[in-house]
Motif scaffolding. Structure first.
Motif, PDB file in Angstrom:
ATOM      1  N   PRO A   4       0.813  -1.222   0.000  1.00 63.99           N
ATOM      2  CA  PRO A   4       0.000   0.000   0.000  1.00 63.99           C
ATOM      3  C   PRO A   4       0.847   1.273   0.000  1.00 63.99           C
ATOM      4  CG  PRO A   4      -0.962  -1.621   1.470  1.00 63.99           C
ATOM      5  CD  PRO A   4       0.360  -2.184   1.015  1.00 63.99           C
ATOM      6  N   LEU A   5       1.958   1.268   0.738  1.00 63.77           N
ATOM      7  CA  LEU A   5       2.810   2.445   0.751  1.00 63.77           C
ATOM      8  C   LEU A   5       3.428   2.682  -0.624  1.00 63.77           C
ATOM      9  CD1 LEU A   5       4.235   4.775   2.151  1.00 63.77           C
ATOM     10  CD2 LEU A   5       6.004   3.161   2.909  1.00 63.77           C
ATOM     11  N   VAL A   8       0.899   4.267  -2.861  1.00 63.96           N
ATOM     12  CA  VAL A   8       0.737   5.700  -2.586  1.00 63.96           C
ATOM     13  C   VAL A   8       1.929   6.479  -3.134  1.00 63.96           C
ATOM     14  CG1 VAL A   8       0.599   7.443  -0.764  1.00 63.96           C
ATOM     15  CG2 VAL A   8      -0.761   5.344  -0.595  1.00 63.96           C
ATOM     16  N   ARG A 209      -4.348  14.234  -0.472  1.00 62.57           N
ATOM     17  CA  ARG A 209      -4.987  14.381   0.846  1.00 62.57           C
ATOM     18  C   ARG A 209      -6.448  14.787   0.672  1.00 62.57           C
ATOM     19  NH1 ARG A 209      -1.416  14.029   4.991  1.00 62.57           N
ATOM     20  NH2 ARG A 209       0.747  14.653   4.575  1.00 62.57           N
ATOM     21  N   VAL A 213      -6.796  10.030   0.301  1.00 65.26           N
ATOM     22  CA  VAL A 213      -5.773   8.991   0.329  1.00 65.26           C
ATOM     23  C   VAL A 213      -5.190   8.901   1.749  1.00 65.26           C
ATOM     24  CG1 VAL A 213      -3.511   8.315  -0.589  1.00 65.26           C
ATOM     25  CG2 VAL A 213      -5.275   9.234  -2.114  1.00 65.26           C
ATOM     26  N   ASP A 214      -4.802   7.714   2.145  1.00 60.20           N
ATOM     27  CA  ASP A 214      -4.276   7.416   3.477  1.00 60.20           C
ATOM     28  C   ASP A 214      -3.305   8.494   3.950  1.00 60.20           C
ATOM     29  OD1 ASP A 214      -3.150   6.378   5.761  1.00 60.20           O
ATOM     30  OD2 ASP A 214      -2.415   4.544   4.835  1.00 60.20           O
ATOM     31  N   PRO A 215      -3.684   9.284   4.958  1.00 60.47           N
ATOM     32  CA  PRO A 215      -2.809  10.383   5.390  1.00 60.47           C
ATOM     33  C   PRO A 215      -1.486   9.910   5.979  1.00 60.47           C
ATOM     34  CG  PRO A 215      -4.669  10.145   6.886  1.00 60.47           C
ATOM     35  CD  PRO A 215      -4.948   9.263   5.714  1.00 60.47           C
ATOM     36  N   ALA A 216      -1.485   8.762   6.658  1.00 67.36           N
ATOM     37  CA  ALA A 216      -0.231   8.262   7.234  1.00 67.36           C
ATOM     38  C   ALA A 216       0.756   7.909   6.133  1.00 67.36           C
ATOM     39  CB  ALA A 216      -0.499   7.052   8.117  1.00 67.36           C
ATOM     40  N   ALA A 217       0.267   7.272   5.069  1.00 67.08           N
ATOM     41  CA  ALA A 217       1.143   6.940   3.949  1.00 67.08           C
ATOM     42  C   ALA A 217       1.646   8.205   3.259  1.00 67.08           C
ATOM     43  CB  ALA A 217       0.404   6.049   2.958  1.00 67.08           C
ATOM     44  N   ASP A 219       2.081  11.080   4.679  1.00 64.91           N
ATOM     45  CA  ASP A 219       3.077  11.665   5.582  1.00 64.91           C
ATOM     46  C   ASP A 219       4.432  11.014   5.357  1.00 64.91           C
ATOM     47  OD1 ASP A 219       1.241  13.378   6.711  1.00 64.91           O
ATOM     48  OD2 ASP A 219       0.911  12.147   8.504  1.00 64.91           O
TER      49      ASP A 219
END
Length: 245
Positions: A4-5, A8, A209, A213-217, A219
């Motif tokens: 997933p990362l 992204v 964002r 989309v996944d905010p942690a990824a 970041d």
């Protein structure tokens, strides 16, 4: 299958002007520093991405460029850009790993790689790519390097996670000489070359964002921009122009 990362990361880099620090001005400067190329040289651009160096090299030299990358969507974008710029017949995209290139020895008058050699390591790249050079050929590559012998913990932690073998310019000059190259030129890329990469990337991250989309990824993908802002005087990309002895 990508994580997933990684997905992204690729989404954040989709159709950016470039995938690493650099500029057309730096590409043109390094081409001048390389010098001594035949008319219509044979060029291999390794880790070409969407072609930020491929297309200027083809246009400036009149030569043919084998553009190598492992990510087919980047090469698809390159094909479109090459066709639009009238260079389609002189750019040959090739899906292949940089450490196992399906190209014959002596294939290139110029081997080029911006922002990609660190993936396999500087020493390994010098060794693996040398066989591609025709007599009188030249290798031009950029390498992530420390610009201090005492990097701060924040800079060290970031690069140790991604490229623990990173060295200083002096260490890499010595390594190139040990590998049998003459170091024809060394050039530290300016801050503007980092801006040319990071500004579009930051804008893309902001758009992703907004799209949820996944905010942690995001970041994690954008963390390198923050590290550069905090520690950019401690490291950089250095270009090398090398000729086998």
């Amino acid at each position: 299958m990508s994580t997933p990362l990684e997905q992204v990361f690729l989404a954040a880099h989709d159709d950016l002007p470039r995938e690493a620090p650099g500029s057309e001005e730096t590409t043109a400067l390094l081409l001048r520093l390389a010098g001594g190329l035949p008319a219509r040289p044979r060029i291999v651009d390794i880790g070409c991405g969407t072609g930020p160096a491929t297309l200027p090299l083809a246009a400036a030299t009149g030569g043919e460029v084998v553009a190598v990358d492992t990510h087919e969507p980047f090469l698809a974008r390159l094909r479109t850009r090459a066709a639009t710029s009238g260079l389609g017949e002189r750019v040959r995209p090739l899906v292949a790993p940089m450490d196992d290139l399906p190209l014959p020895d002596g294939e290139a008058d110029l081997v080029w790689s911006e922002g990609a050699a660190y993936i396999m390591g500087f020493d390994a790249a010098l060794h693996a790519w040398r066989r591609l050079l025709a007599p009188g050929g030249v290798l031009v590559l950029t390498e992530a390097e420390w610009t201090t012998t005492d990097p701060s913990p924040g800079a060290r932690a970031f690069w140790d996670a991604g490229y623990p073998a990173m060295r200083t310019t002096a260490e890499n000059v010595a390594a190139a000489q040990r590998a049998g190259y003459t170091v024809q030129a060394v050039y530290l890329l300016p801050d503007s070359d980092w801006d040319a990469y990071y500004r579009p990337l930051a804008c893309r991250i902001a758009t992703l964002r907004e799209d949820g989309v996944d905010p942690a990824a995001l970041d994690e993908v954008g963390h390198e921009i923050d590290v550069r802002a905090a520690h950019g005087t401690e490291y950089g990309y250095t270009a090398y122009v090398l000729r086998p002895r």
